[in-house]
Design an enzyme around this catalytic site. Structure first.
Site, mmCIF file in Angstrom:
data_model
loop_
_atom_site.group_PDB
_atom_site.id
_atom_site.type_symbol
_atom_site.label_atom_id
_atom_site.label_comp_id
_atom_site.label_asym_id
_atom_site.label_seq_id
_atom_site.Cartn_x
_atom_site.Cartn_y
_atom_site.Cartn_z
ATOM 1 N N LYS A 53 23.616 -7.500 -25.446
ATOM 2 C CA LYS A 53 22.504 -7.325 -24.670
ATOM 3 C C LYS A 53 21.465 -6.833 -25.753
ATOM 4 O O LYS A 53 21.376 -5.492 -26.335
ATOM 5 C CB LYS A 53 22.620 -6.297 -23.499
ATOM 6 N N CYS A 95 19.219 9.103 -35.424
ATOM 7 C CA CYS A 95 19.939 10.033 -34.826
ATOM 8 C C CYS A 95 20.518 11.291 -35.591
ATOM 9 O O CYS A 95 21.257 11.996 -34.962
ATOM 10 C CB CYS A 95 21.296 9.092 -34.099
ATOM 11 N N GLY A 144 21.946 4.821 -28.195
ATOM 12 C CA GLY A 144 20.801 5.290 -27.633
ATOM 13 C C GLY A 144 20.592 6.525 -27.032
ATOM 14 O O GLY A 144 21.435 7.304 -27.350
ATOM 15 N N SER A 145 20.173 6.705 -25.903
ATOM 16 C CA SER A 145 19.804 8.013 -25.258
ATOM 17 C C SER A 145 20.990 8.456 -24.673
ATOM 18 O O SER A 145 21.896 7.807 -24.247
ATOM 19 C CB SER A 145 18.490 7.932 -24.356
ATOM 20 N N ARG A 146 20.961 9.870 -24.267
ATOM 21 C CA ARG A 146 22.164 10.187 -23.648
ATOM 22 C C ARG A 146 22.013 9.744 -22.153
ATOM 23 O O ARG A 146 23.035 9.481 -21.729
ATOM 24 C CB ARG A 146 22.072 11.935 -23.595
ATOM 25 N N GLU A 201 27.156 6.358 -28.776
ATOM 26 C CA GLU A 201 26.485 7.315 -29.779
ATOM 27 C C GLU A 201 25.119 7.600 -29.264
ATOM 28 O O GLU A 201 24.315 6.892 -28.970
ATOM 29 C CB GLU A 201 26.256 6.709 -31.169
ATOM 30 N N GLY A 210 21.068 6.951 -20.959
ATOM 31 C CA GLY A 210 21.534 5.412 -21.291
ATOM 32 C C GLY A 210 23.217 5.587 -21.305
ATOM 33 O O GLY A 210 23.607 4.796 -20.542
ATOM 34 N N GLY A 211 23.581 6.490 -22.202
ATOM 35 C CA GLY A 211 25.032 6.271 -22.461
ATOM 36 C C GLY A 211 25.781 6.812 -21.277
ATOM 37 O O GLY A 211 26.763 6.188 -20.789
ATOM 38 N N GLU A 263 17.532 17.461 -27.928
ATOM 39 C CA GLU A 263 17.139 16.692 -28.753
ATOM 40 C C GLU A 263 15.623 16.204 -28.654
ATOM 41 O O GLU A 263 15.196 15.783 -27.311
ATOM 42 C CB GLU A 263 17.890 15.323 -29.068
#
Length: 517
Positions: free
Chosen positions: A181, A299, A238-240, A262, A242-243, A389
């Site tokens: 994606k 990151c 990506g972002s927390r 990650e 999103g994960g 973050e």
């Protein structure tokens, strides 16, 4: 650029389209990109499933050649890829040329890994028919690919962590078809890279479902991709938020699958007393160079720095402030990321326990202004929000009262990608006492360096305890990344004639193996 997406290597279009955005201006770029339909997304997953049994049993040399063919195809398109990535990411040409080199280097590294064969994990326990009280049958095990993998392109690395990045390279190396994606900020870059992979699939006579690329202007399609029953693992950077969203979708499936995400890290840097006394100004300037590099959009950006209050820290702060005041606003990856950075800085500056030490010129709707902030150890320990973050060119300095509070601060942190110690020989005893804490908190521990640089190698670990990643046992960079997409299978008393080549007595693929009598 035709604006299509790629399903099993075939270009497809739809009635719904979107445009790429120029990072520096926030304005739409010329050209339309087709939004992948739900039907084509499902087709991509089905084709990957159909390709799996053939692709997973290709000889190591076949897969290695395939990875090298992708690298060559990318190099042939390098000028167009870098030019488009500059527009869509705001990153400069030199950085993107280096990132493209890292991308092709990763592919060639995994080609070497596949040829070496350790990834197959072949172990043989020979039959012991005379053993008492019970005989032992012939037992053989190997690692096999898990199945089709969904890969999500990253915003901050449009090449090395995206369509042909480390997740894709390691999954293909393992023998897993991939459905990528594309990140919505990089539709043109993603299509150019995807076309190179599709070309390599065809050149190497692999099943068409080995690779597909889906596109959309947002993020909704990601859930449908992870939920599809053909997908057996996920790679995400990506972002927390999103994960965690993808992890929830994966866990709710009838067949839950692993998400290797990650996500979030503030990468603490500790200045130990002797090192700080010996080279405070030098460390101050290097710190600012690291935190502001490419607008701090790494990151591994050094989000907090811990040091003991005193004259040596004052000298460090003076040099760091002077350096940061000269940092101009820099284009951020997307206007949305620039806006999120502004909100993060506002939240810190509104905190009573935080002061602004230095500020570069103010940012804009697309650019981030550098900031250096400071708090005391007690305030940091009392307020968990200070560990959040802030993605961009800023960092928070934590002034501690003594070395005991350094350990206390480190113990309070969540999982990190990196942790750094600046030390001289006189600091070794203190560093040794901190090392066990850092081992529990981080995936990579540095001495006398800065975390914004990840070597692609066999020993690299780019991972760490939650929330740095979703699985601290893995890495998304380096040769060990292949193990995320493999699982062990044991074969008991299977006749040699029908064993897979990796386990046959003749070892036709010449794979390394461990044998036990």
């Amino acid at each position: 650029m035709d604006g299509s997406y790629l399903i099993g290597g075939q270009r497809r279009t739809s009635a719904q389209t979107f445009q790429g955005i120029e990072a520096a201006t926030g304005q739409a770029l010329p050209g339309d990109f087709a939004v992948t339909t739900p039907e084509d997304l499902a087709l991509a997953c089905t084709l990957a499933e159909q390709a799996f049994d053939h692709f997973r049993e290709t000889a190591p040399e076949t897969r290695a050649t395939f990875l090298e063919t992708i690298a060559t195809a990318l190099e042939k398109r390098s000028e167009a890829i870098v030019a488009r990535a500059m527009l869509e990411s705001g990153l400069p040409q030199g950085r993107l040329n280096g990132e493209l080199g890292r991308t092709t280097g990763q592919l060639r590294l995994f080609a070497s890994v596949v040829r070496e064969g350790d990834w197959a994990g072949v172990v043989i326990d020979k039959a012991l028919p005379e053993r008492a009280p019970l005989p032992r049958p012939d037992l053989r095990s190997r690692q096999i690919p898990v199945g089709p993998v969904a890969v999500f392109g990253a915003s901050n690395f449009p090449l090395a962590f995206s369509v042909a990045g480390g997740d894709t390279a390691s999954a293909l190396a393992a023998g897993c078809p991939v459905v990528v994606k594309a990140h919505p900020a990089h539709p043109g870059t993603s299509l150019l890279v995807g076309q190179a992979i599709a070309e390599a699939v065809e050149q190497c006579s692999l099943p068409s479902g080995t690779f597909s690329l889906i596109q959309e202007p947002g993020y909704a399609m990601g859930s449908a991709l992870v939920a599809h029953p053909a997908i057996k693992a996920v790679g995400f950077t990506g972002s927390r938020s999103g994960g965690l969203a993808l992890m929830a979708v994966a866990a709710a499936r009838a067949e839950p699958i692993p998400v290797y995400a990650e996500m979030s890290s503030i990468n603490p840097v500790v200045l130990l007393p002797a090192a700080l006394a010996a080279r405070a100004p030098e460390l101050g300037r290097a710190y600012v160079a690291s935190l502001s590099l490419f607008a701090g959009q790494f990151c591994t950006n050094p989000g907090i720095l811990i040091a003991q209050t005193g004259p040596d820290l004052d000298r460090f702060l003076a040099a760091a402030c002077e350096a940061l005041n000269a940092v101009p606003p820099q284009v951020m990856l997307t206007p949305g990321i620039a806006s999120a950075y502004d909100r993060g800085i506002a939240s810190l500056t509104e905190n009573e326990g935080v002061q602004v030490l230095a500020a570069g010129a103010d940012g804009t709707a697309t650019c981030g202004g550098a900031r250096l902030l400071v708090t005391d150890g007690n305030d940091f320990l009392a307020d968990p929000s200070l560990t959040h973050e802030v993605f961009g060119p800023s960092s928070l300095i934590v002034r501690v009262r003594d070395t005991a509070q350094i350990a206390q601060i480190l113990e309070s942190l969540q999982g990190q990608l990196t942790a750094t110690l600046h030390l001289d020989e006189a600091d070794y005893p203190l560093a040794a006492s901190l090392l066990p804490i850092l081992e529990r908190k981080a995936g990579r521990i540095l001495a006398n360096g800065w975390p914004t640089g990840v070597e692609v190698s066999r020993s690299m670990v780019h991972g760490g305890p939650f929330p740095a990643t979703s699985d601290p046992r893995t890495t998304s960079v380096g040769a060990m990344a292949i193990h995320r997409f493999l699982r062990p299978v044991c074969y008991q008393a299977i006749p040699d004639a029908i064993l897979p080549p990796a386990l046959k007595a003749s070892n036709p693929q010449n794979l390394p193996r461990r044998e036990f009598d």
